[in-house]
Design a protein around this motif. Sequence first.
Motif, PDB file in Angstrom:
ATOM      1  N   ASN A   1      43.803  33.798  50.907  1.00  0.00           N
ATOM      2  CA  ASN A   1      43.424  35.147  50.502  1.00  0.00           C
ATOM      3  C   ASN A   1      44.639  36.083  50.534  1.00  0.00           C
TER       4      ASN A   1
ATOM      5  N   HIS B   1      46.301  38.011  47.253  1.00  0.00           N
ATOM      6  CA  HIS B   1      46.411  39.466  47.169  1.00  0.00           C
ATOM      7  C   HIS B   1      47.863  39.912  47.005  1.00  0.00           C
TER       8      HIS B   1
ATOM      9  N   ASN C   1      48.770  41.985  43.676  1.00  0.00           N
ATOM     10  CA  ASN C   1      49.227  43.360  43.929  1.00  0.00           C
ATOM     11  C   ASN C   1      50.660  43.361  44.459  1.00  0.00           C
TER      12      ASN C   1
END
Length: 98
Positions: free
Chosen positions: A88, A92, A96
């Motif tokens: 995860n 991310h 981003n």
Amino acid sequence: MNSIQKKIQGMVIELFQAMESYPYPRSGIDDALRIMAGIEDGSFFDLPFEVHSGKLGWLNGAFFGKGERAIPLLIAGTLRKEFAHDFNAILHEYWNPK
């Protein structure tokens, strides 16, 4: 592939290896392999960003989100317990960038 894509590739392959080493339903393995076609040779990342990032999101959600397909792998120990958190986090970071 850039370094973060290589990390993602390695983690997806690690997940697939855990699925193969556990008596995981063949249909679940086939679904993931079909969605993630090209991950092993890196051509997966040649897809438009929106397409491959969506597929990565599906994989993350199906195995570690509401789908929770990875629970048997985690319980059996075929997948390391911190995998979900690490996967995860790397996704991310990829989605981003700073």
